[in-house]
Structure formats: C-alpha cells, structure tokens
Design a protein around this motif. Structure first.
Motif, PDB file in Angstrom:
ATOM      1  N   SER A 132       0.706  -1.327   0.035  1.00 17.32           N
ATOM      2  CA  SER A 132      -0.261   0.161  -0.113  1.00 17.32           C
ATOM      3  C   SER A 132       0.972   1.210  -0.003  1.00 17.32           C
ATOM      4  CB  SER A 132      -1.009  -0.017   1.307  1.00 17.32           C
ATOM      5  OG  SER A 132      -0.156   0.086   2.195  1.00 17.32           O
ATOM      6  N   GLU A 182      -6.077   1.499   0.826  1.00 13.29           N
ATOM      7  CA  GLU A 182      -6.189   0.251  -0.318  1.00 13.29           C
ATOM      8  C   GLU A 182      -4.971  -0.585  -0.253  1.00 13.29           C
ATOM      9  OE1 GLU A 182      -7.376   3.238  -3.199  1.00 13.29           O
ATOM     10  OE2 GLU A 182      -6.613   1.765  -4.461  1.00 13.29           O
ATOM     11  N   GLN A 183      -5.285  -1.776  -0.339  1.00 18.72           N
ATOM     12  CA  GLN A 183      -3.921  -2.757  -0.666  1.00 18.72           C
ATOM     13  C   GLN A 183      -4.065  -3.432  -2.065  1.00 18.72           C
ATOM     14  OE1 GLN A 183      -2.959  -4.921   3.026  1.00 18.72           O
ATOM     15  NE2 GLN A 183      -3.254  -3.301   4.336  1.00 18.72           N
ATOM     16  N   TYR A 184      -2.659  -3.658  -2.478  1.00 16.03           N
ATOM     17  CA  TYR A 184      -2.727  -4.409  -3.706  1.00 16.03           C
ATOM     18  C   TYR A 184      -2.121  -5.854  -3.552  1.00 16.03           C
ATOM     19  CZ  TYR A 184      -3.824   0.283  -5.701  1.00 16.03           C
ATOM     20  OH  TYR A 184      -4.312   1.229  -6.297  1.00 16.03           O
ATOM     21  N   GLN A 223     -13.265  -1.229   3.751  1.00 17.76           N
ATOM     22  CA  GLN A 223     -12.926  -1.479   2.276  1.00 17.76           C
ATOM     23  C   GLN A 223     -13.819  -2.885   1.951  1.00 17.76           C
ATOM     24  OE1 GLN A 223      -8.842  -0.968   1.366  1.00 17.76           O
ATOM     25  NE2 GLN A 223      -8.270   0.179   3.046  1.00 17.76           N
ATOM     26  N   TRP A 224     -13.969  -2.970   0.712  1.00 18.00           N
ATOM     27  CA  TRP A 224     -14.422  -4.365   0.083  1.00 18.00           C
ATOM     28  C   TRP A 224     -13.316  -4.537  -0.828  1.00 18.00           C
ATOM     29  CZ3 TRP A 224     -18.722  -7.164   1.676  1.00 18.00           C
ATOM     30  CH2 TRP A 224     -19.301  -6.516   2.572  1.00 18.00           C
ATOM     31  N   TYR A 225     -13.154  -6.071  -0.855  1.00 21.76           N
ATOM     32  CA  TYR A 225     -12.333  -6.680  -1.881  1.00 21.76           C
ATOM     33  C   TYR A 225     -13.017  -7.966  -2.314  1.00 21.76           C
ATOM     34  CZ  TYR A 225      -8.059  -4.231   0.311  1.00 21.76           C
ATOM     35  OH  TYR A 225      -7.266  -3.156   0.469  1.00 21.76           O
ATOM     36  N   HIS A 266      -9.045  -4.817  -4.736  1.00 19.24           N
ATOM     37  CA  HIS A 266      -9.762  -3.703  -4.108  1.00 19.24           C
ATOM     38  C   HIS A 266     -10.779  -3.326  -4.819  1.00 19.24           C
ATOM     39  CE1 HIS A 266     -10.310   0.278  -2.679  1.00 19.24           C
ATOM     40  NE2 HIS A 266     -10.139  -0.105  -1.622  1.00 19.24           N
ATOM     41  N   LEU A 298     -13.576   1.775  -1.098  1.00 21.14           N
ATOM     42  CA  LEU A 298     -13.101   2.326   0.232  1.00 21.14           C
ATOM     43  C   LEU A 298     -14.223   3.186   0.715  1.00 21.14           C
ATOM     44  CD1 LEU A 298      -9.806   3.254   1.581  1.00 21.14           C
ATOM     45  CD2 LEU A 298     -11.628   4.778   1.704  1.00 21.14           C
ATOM     46  N   TYR A 327     -16.419 -12.260  -1.640  1.00 18.97           N
ATOM     47  CA  TYR A 327     -16.200 -10.633  -1.216  1.00 18.97           C
ATOM     48  C   TYR A 327     -15.999 -10.631   0.181  1.00 18.97           C
ATOM     49  CZ  TYR A 327     -18.216  -9.992  -5.852  1.00 18.97           C
ATOM     50  OH  TYR A 327     -17.974 -10.002  -7.180  1.00 18.97           O
ATOM     51  N   CYS A 332     -15.043  -8.016   3.327  1.00 18.77           N
ATOM     52  CA  CYS A 332     -14.851  -6.542   3.854  1.00 18.77           C
ATOM     53  C   CYS A 332     -13.721  -6.613   4.932  1.00 18.77           C
ATOM     54  CB  CYS A 332     -16.125  -6.175   4.841  1.00 18.77           C
ATOM     55  SG  CYS A 332     -16.276  -7.055   6.554  1.00 18.77           S
ATOM     56  N   LEU A 355      -5.198  -3.733   8.126  1.00 16.69           N
ATOM     57  CA  LEU A 355      -6.633  -4.293   7.825  1.00 16.69           C
ATOM     58  C   LEU A 355      -6.889  -5.663   8.259  1.00 16.69           C
ATOM     59  CD1 LEU A 355      -6.727  -3.447   3.843  1.00 16.69           C
ATOM     60  CD2 LEU A 355      -7.689  -2.243   5.896  1.00 16.69           C
TER      61      LEU A 355
END
Lengths: 113, 111
Positions: free
Chosen positions: A94, A101-103, B33-35, B45, B48, B87, B89, B99
């Motif tokens: 990040s 947000e993380q990748y 956040q949602w992934y 991602h 957010l 999905y 959160c 996170l």
C-alpha cells in the motif's frame, strides 16, 4: 508489468524443512504486508514493513521471519515447517501505512506433507 | 481476533439480479474496504469508504456504512456471471495500521 508478484506460486514440502517465499512490488509503495489465508478463506495479517522497517508483527511463531532488503521487496522465510503452516500466503502493498487500499499478489499455496 | 462478520456466508443468484452482502465489525474504524477474490487468485480492491461517509458508488457497486451500528453493506446491481467470487470486507483502524478482514461471502451468479 505485474504490480505485486510472488514466487513460487506453489510450494510442496515436507515437515521440518525450511522454505522462503519472495515478494516484489513495482508500485513504488512504502508499505508491504504478509497475510495467511487458511482453508476456510480466513485472511489474517502476519507482518507489515514500512520502508524496510517492521511495523506490525502479529502473534506469529518465530519460525516465521520476514526480511525486507529494500522497500520493493518483502520475503518470508519459514523454518521447521509444520502441517499447520499449510495455507495460501499473500503479499500485499500500500502507498502509506494506515490501512488504505492494498494491492495483493497472486498468492503462494504452501502444502506441508 | 476476527473483526468482521459477513452475512450471508454464501449467496446464489441469477444473472441480472442484485446481490447484497453485509459486514459487521466490533471496534472503531478509520475506513472500511471491500475486496473481491476470484478462485485461486489474489484479492482485488473494490471500494473504500471512510468513517465520515455514509454511502459510496463505483460503477455497479454501492457501499453503505453505518458507524452507529458498526455495519456496512455492499450492493452489486445487475449481476453478471463474471461477478462470481468471494467478497471480503476489511476495516482499517484509527491511527493507521493493519486491515482486519471478515470471513467473506461467496457469491455465485448463474447465467
């Protein structure tokens, strides 16, 4: 032009062995993470580094040792592997430390037999 | 310990229908956040939402956040077979840091 890459993708090894997983990001991010995802898909953070410094170290056995040679790389070394270490390990990065947000990388599926 | 609880754990719908997933959490947060995770892949991602926001949109995604109830929902409208995935959160704490992910909702969209 992969953003976050991990090697290897699959790793099968026997109990007691030592293994390493490598991670590299080309996003110019300052912060990198290691997560473990178990067979129920539960994702838990293990470590986080910011500019090569360890900033998060969850309750992880000391058989796990992260190493960050530079801010683009974060490797994970595991000693004396156990059956319970079998999981998918994800690297992520990040832009700043702080939960933005993380990748994520594609993951390394580790199977210990 | 796990922060987020997601509901339902699995959801199966037809293409074109809307899908709603819910997430509850326990402590104060800075953002949520949602992934999305496709089978055998890493997490991607999606969106957010900050703790001072109540609703956010991105394409077919709509996220709401109710900090008084410590809950969030993700709505995917006009679902497609390609939306089939898990999905998750994830909450980001006040003052920065890690996170914490929920257990995920497995969405299956049938063509």
């Amino acid at each position: 032009d992969t953003a976050v890459s991990q090697t290897p993708k699959y790793l099968v090894t026997q109990m007691g062995n030592d293994k390493s997983i490598k991670c590299e990001q080309n996003l110019g991010h300052d912060t990198m993470y290691w997560y473990k995802q178990d067979s129920k898909k539960f994702l838990k953070i293990m470590f986080s580094y910011n500019n090569k410094e360890l900033i998060i170290n969850e309750t992880v056995p000391n058989r796990f040792s992260p190493k960050s040679p530079d801010k683009a790389h974060l490797n994970l070394h595991i000693n004396s592997l156990e059956l319970g270490d079998s999981a998918v390990y994800f690297c992520a990065s990040s832009g700043t430390s702080g939960g933005l947000e993380q990748y994520f990388g594609p993951g390394t599926r580790l199977t210990v037999t | 310990s796990q922060q987020g609880e997601e509901d339902p754990q699995a959801l199966s719908i037809q293409e074109g229908e809307n899908a709603t997933m819910n997430c509850s959490y326990k402590t104060s947060i800075n953002n949520l956040q949602w992934y999305r995770q496709n089978s055998g892949r890493g997490l991607v991602h999606l969106i957010l939402i900050r703790s001072n926001e109540r609703e956010k949109h991105s394409g077919r995604l709509r996220v709401t956040l109710d900090t008084s109830k410590k809950s969030s929902s993700l709505l995917i409208t006009a679902s497609r077979a390609a939306d089939t995935a898990s999905y998750f959160c994830a909450t980001g704490a006040l003052g920065g840091g890690k996170l914490i992910f929920g257990q995920g909702t497995e969405l299956s969209v049938k063509p």
